[in-house]
Design a protein around this motif. Structure first.
Motif, short mmCIF file in Angstrom:
data_model
loop_
_atom_site.label_atom_id
_atom_site.label_comp_id
_atom_site.label_asym_id
_atom_site.label_seq_id
_atom_site.Cartn_x
_atom_site.Cartn_y
_atom_site.Cartn_z
N GLY A 45 64.68 21.70 62.02
CA GLY A 45 63.99 20.47 61.65
C GLY A 45 62.60 20.40 62.25
N PHE A 46 62.49 20.82 63.52
CA PHE A 46 61.18 20.83 64.17
C PHE A 46 60.21 21.74 63.41
N ASN A 47 60.65 22.94 63.07
CA ASN A 47 59.77 23.89 62.37
C ASN A 47 59.33 23.38 61.00
N MET A 48 60.23 22.69 60.29
CA MET A 48 59.84 22.12 59.00
C MET A 48 58.77 21.04 59.18
N ALA A 49 58.95 20.17 60.17
CA ALA A 49 57.96 19.12 60.43
C ALA A 49 56.66 19.73 60.94
N PHE A 50 56.75 20.75 61.79
CA PHE A 50 55.55 21.39 62.33
C PHE A 50 54.73 22.06 61.23
N GLU A 51 55.41 22.66 60.27
CA GLU A 51 54.70 23.28 59.13
C GLU A 51 53.92 22.22 58.34
N LYS A 52 54.53 21.08 58.09
CA LYS A 52 53.84 19.99 57.39
C LYS A 52 52.64 19.49 58.19
N LEU A 53 52.85 19.32 59.49
CA LEU A 53 51.79 18.80 60.36
C LEU A 53 50.60 19.76 60.42
N THR A 54 50.86 21.04 60.61
CA THR A 54 49.75 22.00 60.73
C THR A 54 48.99 22.13 59.42
N LYS A 55 49.67 22.01 58.29
CA LYS A 55 48.96 22.03 57.01
C LYS A 55 48.02 20.84 56.92
N ASP A 56 48.50 19.66 57.32
CA ASP A 56 47.66 18.46 57.29
C ASP A 56 46.48 18.59 58.26
N LEU A 57 46.73 19.13 59.45
CA LEU A 57 45.64 19.31 60.41
C LEU A 57 44.57 20.26 59.88
N LYS A 58 44.99 21.33 59.24
CA LYS A 58 44.03 22.29 58.67
C LYS A 58 43.20 21.65 57.57
N ASP A 59 43.80 20.72 56.84
CA ASP A 59 43.06 20.00 55.79
C ASP A 59 42.04 19.02 56.39
N LYS A 60 42.33 18.49 57.58
CA LYS A 60 41.48 17.46 58.19
C LYS A 60 40.46 18.01 59.18
N LEU A 61 40.82 19.09 59.87
CA LEU A 61 39.97 19.59 60.95
C LEU A 61 39.56 21.03 60.69
N LYS A 62 38.32 21.34 61.02
CA LYS A 62 37.85 22.71 60.88
C LYS A 62 38.50 23.61 61.92
N ASP A 63 38.60 23.11 63.15
CA ASP A 63 39.13 23.90 64.25
C ASP A 63 39.85 22.97 65.22
N TYR A 64 41.05 23.35 65.64
CA TYR A 64 41.79 22.54 66.59
C TYR A 64 42.65 23.44 67.47
N GLU A 65 43.06 22.89 68.60
CA GLU A 65 43.94 23.59 69.53
C GLU A 65 44.96 22.60 70.06
N ILE A 66 46.23 22.92 69.92
CA ILE A 66 47.27 22.09 70.51
C ILE A 66 47.37 22.50 71.97
N VAL A 67 46.96 21.60 72.86
CA VAL A 67 46.88 21.93 74.28
C VAL A 67 48.11 21.52 75.07
N LYS A 68 48.93 20.62 74.51
CA LYS A 68 50.15 20.20 75.20
C LYS A 68 51.13 19.65 74.20
N LYS A 69 52.41 19.94 74.44
CA LYS A 69 53.50 19.40 73.63
C LYS A 69 54.43 18.64 74.56
N VAL A 70 54.76 17.41 74.18
CA VAL A 70 55.72 16.61 74.94
C VAL A 70 56.82 16.15 74.00
N ALA A 71 58.06 16.21 74.46
CA ALA A 71 59.19 15.88 73.59
C ALA A 71 60.12 14.89 74.27
N CYS A 72 60.83 14.13 73.42
CA CYS A 72 61.87 13.23 73.89
C CYS A 72 62.97 13.19 72.85
N SER A 73 64.07 12.57 73.19
CA SER A 73 65.18 12.46 72.27
C SER A 73 65.72 11.04 72.32
#
Length: 73
Positions: A45-73
């Motif tokens: 599920g995470f990978n499916m959501a991450f694929e959608k998110l990165t596609k959207d980021l590439k459409d919005k930003l020329k260049d980006y770097e994910i510098v930190k990931k924080v998770a909760c449940s």
């Protein structure tokens, strides 16, 4: 200069939700979700959501770097 992104991850009982936050602008720039897949592998599920998110980021930003990931449940 690339945009510095924090990624927040919520592994919920129904959906896994991701939120990308631009640290320099201090704003949410993208969100995505997918069904949580606890019966098989929670990362599916995470990978499916991450694929959608990165596609959207590439459409919005020329260049980006994910510098930190924080998770909760």
């Amino acid at each position: 200069m690339s945009s510095r992104i924090y990624l927040s991850i919520d592994f919920g009982s129904t959906y896994t939700k991701l939120t990308a936050i631009d640290l320099d602008k201090e704003e949410i720039i993208s969100t995505a979700r997918a069904m949580t897949t606890v019966k098989t592998n929670v990362l599916t599920g995470f990978n499916m959501a991450f694929e959608k998110l990165t596609k959207d980021l590439k459409d919005k930003l020329k260049d980006y770097e994910i510098v930190k990931k924080v998770a909760c449940s």
